[in-house]
Motif scaffolding. Structure first.
Motif, short mmCIF file in Angstrom:
data_model
loop_
_atom_site.label_atom_id
_atom_site.label_comp_id
_atom_site.label_asym_id
_atom_site.label_seq_id
_atom_site.Cartn_x
_atom_site.Cartn_y
_atom_site.Cartn_z
N GLN A 37 0.84 -1.20 0.00
CA GLN A 37 0.00 0.00 0.00
C GLN A 37 0.87 1.25 0.00
OE1 GLN A 37 -2.78 0.49 3.30
NE2 GLN A 37 -4.12 1.75 2.02
N ILE A 38 0.89 1.91 -1.13
CA ILE A 38 1.61 3.17 -1.27
C ILE A 38 0.74 4.30 -0.72
CG2 ILE A 38 2.53 4.80 -2.97
CD1 ILE A 38 3.35 2.35 -4.62
N LEU A 39 1.35 5.28 -0.15
CA LEU A 39 0.63 6.38 0.49
C LEU A 39 -0.42 6.97 -0.43
CD1 LEU A 39 0.54 8.12 3.08
CD2 LEU A 39 2.12 9.70 1.94
N PRO A 43 -4.57 -0.85 -1.05
CA PRO A 43 -3.62 -1.96 -1.12
C PRO A 43 -3.66 -2.65 -2.48
CG PRO A 43 -4.92 -2.06 0.91
CD PRO A 43 -5.55 -1.02 0.05
N LYS A 44 -2.49 -3.10 -2.90
CA LYS A 44 -2.36 -3.83 -4.16
C LYS A 44 -1.75 -5.19 -3.87
CE LYS A 44 1.09 -3.42 -6.98
NZ LYS A 44 2.14 -2.93 -7.91
N LYS A 83 14.47 -0.28 -3.67
CA LYS A 83 14.49 0.97 -4.41
C LYS A 83 13.64 2.00 -3.66
CE LYS A 83 15.06 -0.87 -9.08
NZ LYS A 83 14.51 -0.88 -10.46
N LEU A 84 13.84 3.26 -4.02
CA LEU A 84 13.09 4.32 -3.35
C LEU A 84 11.59 4.10 -3.48
CD1 LEU A 84 15.15 7.47 -4.46
CD2 LEU A 84 15.29 6.24 -2.30
N GLU A 85 11.16 3.62 -4.66
CA GLU A 85 9.73 3.45 -4.88
C GLU A 85 9.10 2.29 -4.13
OE1 GLU A 85 12.08 3.42 -7.31
OE2 GLU A 85 11.67 1.86 -8.81
N ASP A 86 9.92 1.54 -3.39
CA ASP A 86 9.39 0.46 -2.56
C ASP A 86 8.89 0.98 -1.22
OD1 ASP A 86 12.10 -1.70 -3.63
OD2 ASP A 86 10.13 -1.34 -4.55
N SER A 87 9.09 2.26 -0.96
CA SER A 87 8.57 2.84 0.28
C SER A 87 7.06 2.72 0.30
CB SER A 87 8.97 4.32 0.39
OG SER A 87 10.36 4.46 0.53
N ALA A 88 6.54 2.02 1.29
CA ALA A 88 5.11 1.70 1.34
C ALA A 88 4.83 0.96 2.64
CB ALA A 88 4.71 0.82 0.15
N VAL A 89 3.56 0.66 2.85
CA VAL A 89 3.17 -0.25 3.93
C VAL A 89 2.92 -1.62 3.32
CG1 VAL A 89 1.47 -0.77 5.71
CG2 VAL A 89 2.16 1.60 5.31
N GLY A 110 -3.33 -7.74 8.93
CA GLY A 110 -2.48 -7.28 10.00
C GLY A 110 -2.32 -5.78 9.94
N ALA A 111 -1.59 -5.23 10.89
CA ALA A 111 -1.40 -3.78 10.96
C ALA A 111 -0.38 -3.27 9.94
CB ALA A 111 -0.98 -3.36 12.36
N GLY A 112 0.41 -4.19 9.39
CA GLY A 112 1.35 -3.81 8.35
C GLY A 112 2.72 -3.44 8.85
N THR A 113 3.66 -3.42 7.92
CA THR A 113 5.02 -2.93 8.18
C THR A 113 5.24 -1.72 7.28
OG1 THR A 113 5.91 -5.12 8.70
CG2 THR A 113 7.48 -3.41 7.99
N ARG A 114 5.57 -0.61 7.91
CA ARG A 114 5.83 0.61 7.13
C ARG A 114 7.30 0.67 6.78
NH1 ARG A 114 3.20 5.21 6.14
NH2 ARG A 114 1.55 4.64 7.61
N LEU A 115 7.61 0.61 5.49
CA LEU A 115 8.99 0.64 5.01
C LEU A 115 9.31 2.00 4.42
CD1 LEU A 115 11.67 -0.77 4.23
CD2 LEU A 115 10.58 -1.35 2.04
N SER A 116 10.40 2.57 4.86
CA SER A 116 10.92 3.80 4.27
C SER A 116 12.28 3.51 3.67
CB SER A 116 11.04 4.91 5.32
OG SER A 116 9.77 5.25 5.84
N VAL A 117 12.43 3.77 2.38
CA VAL A 117 13.70 3.56 1.70
C VAL A 117 14.30 4.93 1.40
CG1 VAL A 117 14.88 2.52 -0.27
CG2 VAL A 117 12.81 1.44 0.68
N LEU A 118 15.49 5.18 1.94
CA LEU A 118 16.12 6.50 1.81
C LEU A 118 17.22 6.49 0.74
CD1 LEU A 118 16.41 7.30 5.62
CD2 LEU A 118 14.53 7.80 4.07
#
Lengths: 118, 109
Positions: A37-39, A43-44, A83-89, A110-118
């Motif tokens: 799920q991208i901001l 969800p996809k 990759k940067l574009e993988d930032s999502a839940v 579930g509540a999800g995992t929030r991933l931030s790729v810098l």
């Protein structure tokens, strides 16, 4: 009844690093899903398991994403390299195998995992 | 995947009734109409589904006209805790859920 458990809740990594997410579905649920799920979006679906077999991975970027559910219970989703574009839940969901038309669209998330790729 | 159309956002005051309409022009004959709710920092949660006419549960009511090309989710007397994103699911194949962007509902005092 315990819900779908996911860990970690948050993860920050740099691009090109690898990361793994873990999911423990509701006990007895044969079907397990991973969604991205991208901001600002819904969800996809990335991949669907039935027990330990893959039912649908058509939307999984297989050059960098992999998932397994070796014993038909827990599942792991991995990204390598990120990759940067993988930032999502990343959301995990499960549902029982049985069920007719009424149960078809009922999944437990579930509540999800929030991933931030810098 | 076929898409649904619903408003991007809605605002409401506490105590009001909120109606969110979704169009799903090419829903299949054997598809149920399903709505999910998602609070911030949580996964989506199933709230209601129906096939035709009206369905009511402890959370919401769902109104479906005879042609089934649209549906209306009705939340009676909303409270601040009803602030969430509401998804009307599109037609799907197999057992994967087809989420759109949803409707972001903001309830204020």
């Amino acid at each position: 009844e315990a819900g779908v458990a996911q860990s970690p809740r948050y993860k920050i990594i740099e691009k090109r690093q690898s990361v793994a997410f873990w999911c423990n579905p509701i006990s007895g649920h044969a079907t397990l899903y991973w969604y991205q799920q991208i901001l600002g979006q819904g969800p996809k679906l990335l991949i669907q398991f039935q027990n330990n077999g893959v039912v649908d991975d058509s939307q999984l970027p297989k050059d960098r994403f992999s998932a397994e559910r070796l014993k038909g219970v827990d599942s792991t989703l991995k990204i390598q390299p990120a990759k940067l574009e993988d930032s999502a839940v990343y959301l995990c969901a499960s549902r029982p195998r049985q069920g007719g038309p009424l149960a078809k669209n009922i999944q437990y998330f579930g509540a999800g995992t929030r991933l931030s790729v810098l | 995947l076929a898409k649904t159309t619903q408003p991007i956002s809605m605002d409401s005051y506490e105590g009001q009734e909120v109606n969110i309409t979704c169009s799903h022009n090419n829903i299949a004959t054997n598809d149920y109409i399903t709505w999910y709710q998602q609070f911030p920092s949580q996964g989506p949660r199933f709230i209601i589904q129906g096939y035709k006419t009206k369905v009511t549960n402890e959370v919401a009511s769902l109104f479906i006209p005879a042609d089934r090309k649209s549906s209306t989710l009705s939340l009676p007397r909303v409270s601040l805790s009803d602030t969430a994103v509401y998804y009307c699911l599109g037609p799907n194949s197999g057992y994967a859920l087809n989420f759109g962007k949803g409707t972001s509902l903001l309830v204020t005092p």
